[in-house]
Motif scaffolding. Structure first.
Motif, PDB file in Angstrom:
ATOM      1  N   UNK A  20     -11.840   3.654  -2.102  1.00 41.25           N
ATOM      2  CA  UNK A  20     -10.746   4.626  -2.273  1.00 41.25           C
ATOM      3  C   UNK A  20      -9.916   4.762  -0.992  1.00 41.25           C
ATOM      4  N   UNK A  21     -10.585   4.698   0.157  1.00 41.15           N
ATOM      5  CA  UNK A  21      -9.860   4.835   1.422  1.00 41.15           C
ATOM      6  C   UNK A  21      -8.932   3.638   1.639  1.00 41.15           C
ATOM      7  N   UNK A  22      -9.419   2.454   1.327  1.00 43.13           N
ATOM      8  CA  UNK A  22      -8.545   1.271   1.433  1.00 43.13           C
ATOM      9  C   UNK A  22      -7.360   1.407   0.484  1.00 43.13           C
ATOM     10  N   UNK A  29       1.866   8.398  -0.514  1.00 48.78           N
ATOM     11  CA  UNK A  29       1.736   9.767  -1.003  1.00 48.78           C
ATOM     12  C   UNK A  29       0.523  10.510  -0.478  1.00 48.78           C
ATOM     13  N   UNK A  30      -0.432   9.763   0.047  1.00 46.07           N
ATOM     14  CA  UNK A  30      -1.693  10.401   0.417  1.00 46.07           C
ATOM     15  C   UNK A  30      -2.186   9.793   1.724  1.00 46.07           C
ATOM     16  N   UNK A  31      -2.811  10.629   2.529  1.00 45.58           N
ATOM     17  CA  UNK A  31      -3.377  10.134   3.775  1.00 45.58           C
ATOM     18  C   UNK A  31      -4.748  10.767   3.981  1.00 45.58           C
ATOM     19  N   UNK A  32      -5.770   9.936   4.088  1.00 45.60           N
ATOM     20  CA  UNK A  32      -7.121  10.442   4.361  1.00 45.60           C
ATOM     21  C   UNK A  32      -7.249  10.581   5.869  1.00 45.60           C
ATOM     22  N   UNK A  50     -12.832   1.972   8.910  1.00 47.30           N
ATOM     23  CA  UNK A  50     -11.587   2.520   8.363  1.00 47.30           C
ATOM     24  C   UNK A  50     -10.638   3.030   9.450  1.00 47.30           C
ATOM     25  N   UNK A  51     -11.145   3.204  10.668  1.00 49.61           N
ATOM     26  CA  UNK A  51     -10.286   3.752  11.721  1.00 49.61           C
ATOM     27  C   UNK A  51      -9.878   5.194  11.460  1.00 49.61           C
ATOM     28  N   UNK A  70      -9.721  17.559  -0.998  1.00 51.75           N
ATOM     29  CA  UNK A  70     -10.870  16.753  -0.585  1.00 51.75           C
ATOM     30  C   UNK A  70     -11.301  15.837  -1.730  1.00 51.75           C
ATOM     31  N   UNK A  71     -11.525  14.592  -1.366  1.00 47.59           N
ATOM     32  CA  UNK A  71     -12.056  13.608  -2.314  1.00 47.59           C
ATOM     33  C   UNK A  71     -13.581  13.630  -2.229  1.00 47.59           C
ATOM     34  N   UNK A  72     -14.237  13.783  -3.388  1.00 47.84           N
ATOM     35  CA  UNK A  72     -15.710  13.806  -3.406  1.00 47.84           C
ATOM     36  C   UNK A  72     -16.243  12.454  -3.857  1.00 47.84           C
TER      37      UNK A  72
END
Lengths: 289, 289
Positions: A20-22, A29-32, A50-51, A70-72
């Motif tokens: 999901x992070x990749x 639209x989204x930034x982790x 992932x840096x 938050x992504x679970x």
């Protein structure tokens, strides 16, 4: 730093968190911006690969006012406690499927929305697959005529590899085995394609030699409000497939996906198959889309 | 005249009688020497198309001492009375599937064997398909590992065409609709491939706009004595398919047949598909046989 993107954190830093992070890194639209796991080893691996910085406790992430959601990506039985914590902090919740490991927990997660004024989204990513959306379009455009019958399967060989160290081994943590791990995607896709489901029956079997608590074969029949019927199969001990077939009075549509590309969603379309079969001429007259 | 072939008659001279007669004409082992139908029109058409004499009553066929057996291609509910008549004449009985339209009639047909010292054979032709036999070989040779899961489908659009003039319209003559007309082939094939079946559950639905008595959608789940499970689907109102998929712990095997060639069995292999998928690499690694 992306400008104008929604900043989110991610809790649970296993394999799917990295997928999901990749994927998120490719979206404007989204930034982790932060990750958390109870395991220091996983935190370090995630930072390195992932840096993206990790935090040593969840509160450090939840107290950050920049983080809106938050992504679970934690095991199913942790969905409720973690979602509760996130919702209490006033953040939006995205949790991977299935919503929870019991119906009661699922309803409690749903109730977080009104109680804390946040939104909960469940990650049934499969309904977003290009082929699924094209099938939905064809159904809505009456290209297939009245839909009467659907079949779906999502299978892989993972039950041959699970060990007592993983949560997927246990009945209370992964009830139904492939039912809650794999078939769940197809239930959502068939609900998306076919509407309200009114009856369900299911059988299961345990055939893996590894000795896990959970069943590893699952077959379910569904009946929709409009009378059409559907089947979902999930074998967890075999080289697998991912397929959906929709039977209409004017045409049949088949979607099949090479899930060896599952972890690289942007490349999935390269090896997937989608065709329409019309009329009585058998599959000699299939039109590949 | 073929020398050394078994001479047989055929009762019921519809579409399927012509398919079987054409197939028999290519075999050195069997010779169809006479046909009978109650309909004079069908008798004449059969004589003209096949070049085989017909007889105006069944007894003319049954009293011919050269005729050793009779092929039954009559509607299902006539299987028992016609088989009885044939058996009483001391001839072998071959009847098309399903054996009968009720369990009671099926058991009475079975009893003809011991009562009249003849043999009854039921025409589950699909288990003889090349792909089915190759799958059976692969299973027996342990090429797929332990078999855990099977899926089959046989569907076509015929329920959109049936009328009150045909026996397939009526519940008592074609109970279950596609269950007794189409799925029956797959039950036999899955029994052949998987062994003893101990549990069955089924759902059905009626969705065709033509108003026939029979259901036109059928889905059935099976459980085998060894724990493996299977699914058989049959939609009767859609451009259709014929497919069998066998999931084993070492490999998955898929057979799919273009049934637009169903009436020309010797050409079926030209458009059918059979592949093995091994290991975890998705269908990028499928080996077409």
């Amino acid at each position: 730093m992306k400008s104008g993107s929604a900043k989110v954190g991610i809790i649970g830093l296993g394999r799917w968190a990295r997928v999901l992070t990749r994927a998120a890194s490719k979206s404007p639209k989204i930034e982790i911006v932060a990750g958390y796991s109870r395991s220091e080893e996983k935190r370090q691996a995630f930072e390195q690969e992932m840096g993206i910085p990790s935090v040593p406790d969840a509160q450090a992430l939840l107290s950050n006012p920049d983080i809106k959601g938050v992504i679970l990506t934690v095991p199913n039985e942790q969905h409720l406690p973690v979602a509760e914590m996130v919702a209490k902090a006033g953040k939006q919740v995205y949790t991977e499927k299935p919503i929870a490991n019991t119906l009661e927990s699922a309803l409690e997660i749903e109730a977080l929305e009104s109680r804390h004024g946040i939104q909960v989204m469940v990650g049934h990513s499969a309904r977003l697959l290009k082929g699924t959306r094209l099938m939905k379009e064809a159904i809505d455009n009456d290209e297939l005529g009245a839909i009467v019958f659907m079949e779906a399967n999502f299978s892989n060989e993972r039950a041959l590899e699970i060990t007592p160290d993983t949560w997927r081994w246990y009945k209370d943590k992964a009830p139904g085995g492939p039912l809650s791990q794999l078939a769940i995607h197809q239930f959502d896709s068939l609900h998306y394609l076919g509407g309200a489901i009114t009856e369900v029956s299911s059988i299961a079997s345990k055939l893996s030699p590894v000795g896990a608590e959970v069943d590893d074969q699952s077959m379910t029949l569904l009946r929709y409000a409009d009378g059409k019927i559907a089947y979902v199969g999930a074998s967890w001990t075999s080289p697998g497939i991912y397929s959906i077939r929709v039977f209409g009075q004017k045409g049949l549509m088949h979607y099949e996906l090479d899930f060896s590309a599952w972890d690289t969603p942007d490349r999935l379309h390269e090896t997937s198959l989608l065709y329409i079969q019309r009329g009585k001429d058998g599959y000699g007259k299939r039109e590949v889309l």
